[in-house]
Design an enzyme around this catalytic site. Structure first.
Site, PDB file in Angstrom:
ATOM      1  N   ASP A 139      65.501  34.581  22.036  1.00 32.07           N
ATOM      2  CA  ASP A 139      66.751  35.314  21.917  1.00 32.07           C
ATOM      3  C   ASP A 139      67.632  35.178  23.141  1.00 32.07           C
ATOM      4  OD1 ASP A 139      65.864  38.548  23.196  1.00 32.07           O
ATOM      5  OD2 ASP A 139      64.654  36.721  23.269  1.00 32.07           O
ATOM      6  N   LYS A 148      56.485  45.993  24.738  1.00 30.28           N
ATOM      7  CA  LYS A 148      56.571  44.703  25.431  1.00 30.28           C
ATOM      8  C   LYS A 148      56.596  44.964  26.940  1.00 30.28           C
ATOM      9  CE  LYS A 148      59.152  40.337  25.693  1.00 30.28           C
ATOM     10  NZ  LYS A 148      59.927  39.324  24.951  1.00 30.28           N
ATOM     11  N   GLU A 183      61.056  46.175  31.382  1.00 34.22           N
ATOM     12  CA  GLU A 183      60.431  45.148  32.219  1.00 34.22           C
ATOM     13  C   GLU A 183      60.414  45.568  33.680  1.00 34.22           C
ATOM     14  OE1 GLU A 183      61.891  41.121  31.973  1.00 34.22           O
ATOM     15  OE2 GLU A 183      60.651  40.468  33.673  1.00 34.22           O
ATOM     16  N   ARG A 201      72.717  24.449  20.476  1.00 29.52           N
ATOM     17  CA  ARG A 201      71.855  25.628  20.445  1.00 29.52           C
ATOM     18  C   ARG A 201      71.171  25.717  19.081  1.00 29.52           C
ATOM     19  NH1 ARG A 201      76.425  27.860  23.073  1.00 29.52           N
ATOM     20  NH2 ARG A 201      77.104  28.932  21.171  1.00 29.52           N
ATOM     21  N   SER A 217      54.555  38.033  23.761  1.00 27.56           N
ATOM     22  CA  SER A 217      55.915  37.821  23.278  1.00 27.56           C
ATOM     23  C   SER A 217      56.561  36.983  24.370  1.00 27.56           C
ATOM     24  CB  SER A 217      56.660  39.144  23.095  1.00 27.56           C
ATOM     25  OG  SER A 217      58.026  38.894  22.812  1.00 27.56           O
ATOM     26  N   LYS A 258      64.732  44.089  19.461  1.00 25.19           N
ATOM     27  CA  LYS A 258      64.270  44.098  20.842  1.00 25.19           C
ATOM     28  C   LYS A 258      65.381  44.579  21.749  1.00 25.19           C
ATOM     29  CE  LYS A 258      64.509  41.384  24.364  1.00 25.19           C
ATOM     30  NZ  LYS A 258      64.775  40.101  24.997  1.00 25.19           N
ATOM     31  N   GLU A 294      60.874  47.425  25.505  1.00 27.93           N
ATOM     32  CA  GLU A 294      60.633  46.565  26.668  1.00 27.93           C
ATOM     33  C   GLU A 294      61.248  47.100  27.959  1.00 27.93           C
ATOM     34  OE1 GLU A 294      61.945  42.500  26.208  1.00 27.93           O
ATOM     35  OE2 GLU A 294      61.392  41.944  28.260  1.00 27.93           O
TER      36      GLU A 294
END
Lengths: 365, 403
Positions: free
Chosen positions: B53, B247, B207, B75, B316, B165, B205
């Protein structure tokens, strides 16, 4: 990876097939029960009743016994300390450390907070010296229209966490008990909702206070409808479903054991429900990473006390009853209980032979 | 056989808010059953997520590194290469797409969504709107995208997406500050609730970035904090835990930490963090690779799956799956097949790692190449990660340190 001493104690208390005997009734509470059975509430009566419990051969199904302060310092008739009686059969002594419920200012009616934090560090150090290995603190939450209040949930969770942190600092494994009272007419669904909220708040508070989850145990109630709920009574499987869903949503795997309280259930119900929870936990996704066991007071003592008070000369038989109750619940904690229950007609009849003529279900107080 | 059955079986449904489903009590909201099903499909044994993504700008950087122009067609061609790799669905259960990609098709005219579904891969969609500076913080960011999220999610569901996500970040060198930590957690919780409402399984997620000199213990502390906050806000927002996926970053020392770690230690710390913070109702934990090399991310995942876990523990990965693919493809049609083989090789390696069965012998040198922009590289002589300065956009060479 090596385990700390506290983690080892916690894991042992939550060992498969074993559970905890809660014998920590305060002087007032045990007094009421003794008097109801026609006995005197004096220290010697209390001591001799507890001697009966603690000298029973329960080590095969009991990993720990929670004691009241008075009991921790008592001994058998022949002078052996209760602590030694337990330790000699591989049972950890534990200690109730809270000082009871107080009305919660600013909360709804009937909401409480729990007293006891002030002196706790010093008391825990004392108890650890005498041989206690774990402690227990009970908070209560009440379901009612408009409640429980945020204040009640957050304050009780916070107090539990502070208690747990102090215990671990003093070398005791804390049993954290946020009991949601069975009083009320709420449905089992509402009970589950509140249980999730309370347990989530409790886990969050434990984290906030730096309590090590691996060295901590939880003592919740099973998810049940209120005592005055008008819906048809749920089956053991329904109770298991609701209880497991709530636990799976809120309790991280690091906690070694969930030790259910039996408040509001009969002795037999408590065993059957515990068994159903364990069977379902093992046969549905995602299993259960914690032990699902018991920390029973009344569900291990009700008939025992009734029997003993009716005839104190039958000590050995009373102990047999306690041992068979412990065994039944030990099996239930593995999902292997098959009945009949020691307190049922059938169960007592099968114990009749060895018991020289009594039946638990026929004893009237 | 239970001899005593207490109470009667309920002939009536349980309370109006709940019904039981094979051991699970579910809130009767529109998409709940589907969310649980989708989450379990993604968190299936031996499979993980291909994160593809990248925004147009980031995708541009990747294409640039192999000398390919950043056009919509390029792309599209690159993404077609990825998702049409034959047999990909054996190792990949979900693919996270960028918005543009969700509406694209193969050269032959089949929609990507259709192709993914045919391959048994659930289409997912990135829904956040990127990071911007957070006022009055220590140079930290917050993640935008809640405005109009409900409508966007509904549109994406119509287009065939079934999971979403949202990536927010936490910087340990910057503190992190309490406001940044809380905003990260809160934004994720609100996003998760909105996504579930629209039928998309939210991948959550936060991170915790690799940047910094912090040791692995400090990383553990911060990770526990962000997950505690995130779960707290998710519970407040009534997120259905049986219908989400996490995630996280693995728990590792920072990229500039002088003390390095090995897969066993990363696994120990990461599992400890998960066990302390993640209730078993959550079906799957799909780790991000965040700058680890292809080989390292596979080794770490493998180490975490040496014993059964209460949740599916998987991957992932974006860079850790695509790095070699890109370099093999070089933008040339004649390289498509071998580039796809490279993808399948990495996907299979991670599939084995998810089952704890990965064997590192037979891996090529490419897999060990580091990707962290500041130069975090896997050294082949001391078999650990060392920090060097190199330009991420130049071809990665084999690296040995001088110790």
């Amino acid at each position: 990876m090596s385990l700390s001493n506290l983690e080892i104690v916690a894991r042992y208390l939550a060992a498969p097939g074993k559970g905890i005997l809660a014998a920590d009734e305060s002087t007032g509470t045990i007094g009421k029960r003794l008097e109801k059975m026609g006995l005197k509430n004096d220290e010697e009566t209390r001591r001799s009743y507890r001697e009966l419990l603690l000298t029973s051969a329960i080590g095969g199904s009991i990993s720990g016994v929670i004691l009241f302060k008075e009991t921790l310092y008592q001994s058998t008739e022949s002078g052996k300390t209760f602590v030694k009686c337990l330790v000699d059969q591989g049972v950890y002594p534990g200690i109730k450390v809270d000082e009871g419920l107080q009305p919660l200012e600013g909360g709804l009616e009937g909401e409480t907070w729990t007293k006891g934090l002030e002196n706790l560090a010093a008391m825990c150090a004392e108890y650890a010296k005498v041989g206690a290995k774990f402690a227990k603190w009970r908070a209560t939450i009440k379901i009612q229209p408009g409640g429980p209040s945020e204040k009640a949930i957050l304050q009780n969770a916070d107090e539990l966490a502070q208690y747990a942190k102090i215990c671990q600092g003093a070398g005791l494994v804390p049993i954290v008990e946020p009991e949601i009272l069975i009083d009320g007419d709420h449905t089992i669904g509402r009970s589950q909702e509140v249980t999730e909220k309370v347990l989530a708040a409790t886990m969050a508070a434990l984290w906030r206070h730096g309590v090590q989850l691996e060295a901590c145990l939880l003592k919740p109630q099973m998810v049940l409808p209120g005592a005055e709920c008008s819906d048809p009574k749920p089956s053991a499987e329904d109770i298991a479903k609701h209880t497991l869903t709530a636990l799976r949503r809120t309790i991280p795997p690091a906690l070694p054991g969930v030790m259910f309280l039996s408040g509001g259930q009969t002795e037999e119900e408590a065993t059957v429900n515990l068994d159903a929870i364990n069977r379902m936990a093992r046969t549905t996704e995602p299993g259960c990473p914690w032990s699902l066991s018991f920390s029973f007071g009344r569900a291990l003592q009700h008939s025992v006390l009734k029997f003993w008070s009716s005839d104190q000369s039958k000590g050995l038989d009373v102990q047999q009853l306690l041992m068979s109750l412990a065994r039944a619940n030990g099996l239930a904690s593995r999902g292997q209980y098959t009945g009949p229950h020691p307190t049922s007609a059938e169960g007592s009849a099968s114990l009749y032979e060895g018991f020289r003529g009594w039946r638990a279900d026929q004893i009237t107080s | 056989m239970l001899k005593y059955r207490l109470g009667s079986s309920l002939n009536q449904p349980l309370s109006s808010r709940t019904f039981s489903r094979g051991g699970l009590v579910v809130k009767a909201l529109k998409y709940d059953e589907e969310l649980i099903k989708t989450a379990h499909k993604i968190a299936s044994k031996g499979r993980g997520i291909l994160a593809m993504d990248e925004s147009n700008a980031t995708c541009g950087k990747r294409l640039d590194s192999i000398g390919v122009e950043n056009t919509e067609e390029n792309r599209r061609a690159y993404r077609e290469l990825l998702i049409s790799a034959p047999g990909l669905g054996e190792y990949i259960s979900g693919a996270i797409l960028f918005e543009e990609t969700l509406y694209q098709s193969t050269k032959a005219g089949q929609t990507f969504v259709e192709l993914l579904n045919e391959s048994g891969i659930v289409p997912g969609i990135k829904v956040d709107k990127g990071l911007v500076p957070l006022a009055n913080s220590n140079g930290e960011s917050w993640c935008m995208g809640l405005d109009g999220l409900d409508k966007r999610c509904a549109e994406y569901y119509k287009a065939g997406a079934r999971f979403s996500k949202w990536r927010s970040v936490v910087s340990i060198p910057a503190g992190p500050s309490m406001i940044a930590l809380r905003d990260c957690a809160y934004g994720l919780a609100r996003y998760a609730a909105i996504a579930q409402d629209a039928g998309l399984v939210p991948i959550v997620e936060p991170e915790v970035m690799l940047d910094g000199e912090q040791d692995i213990d400090r990383c553990l502390e911060v990770q526990e904090a962000i997950w505690a906050e995130t779960f707290k806000y998710m519970a407040d927002n009534k997120v259905l835990f049986e219908g989400i996926l996490l995630k996280p970053a693995m728990v590792t020392p920072g990229a500039d930490c002088k003390v390095k770690s090995n897969p066993t230690q990363v696994a120990e710390y990461t599992l400890k963090m998960l066990r302390r913070r993640v209730p078993p109702a959550v079906p799957g934990i799909m780790f991000l690779s965040g700058g680890q090399s292809e080989l390292e991310s596979t080794l770490n995942l493998n180490a975490m799956n040496q014993a059964p876990n209460p949740w599916h523990v998987s991957f992932s990965y974006a860079r850790a799956l695509q790095n070699t693919v890109l370099k093999t493809w070089q933008g040339k049609t004649e390289n498509v097949q071998i580039a796809q083989e490279a993808l399948l090789k990495r996907a299979k390696a991670n599939s084995l790692a998810q089952q704890g069965k990965y064997d590192a012998s037979g891996e090529g040198k490419e897999a060990g190449a580091g990707m962290y922009e500041k130069g975090y590289v896997y050294c082949e002589s001391c078999i650990t990660n060392v920090t060097v300065m190199f330009d991420m956009l130049s071809p990665i060479k084999k690296f040995t340190c001088n110790t």
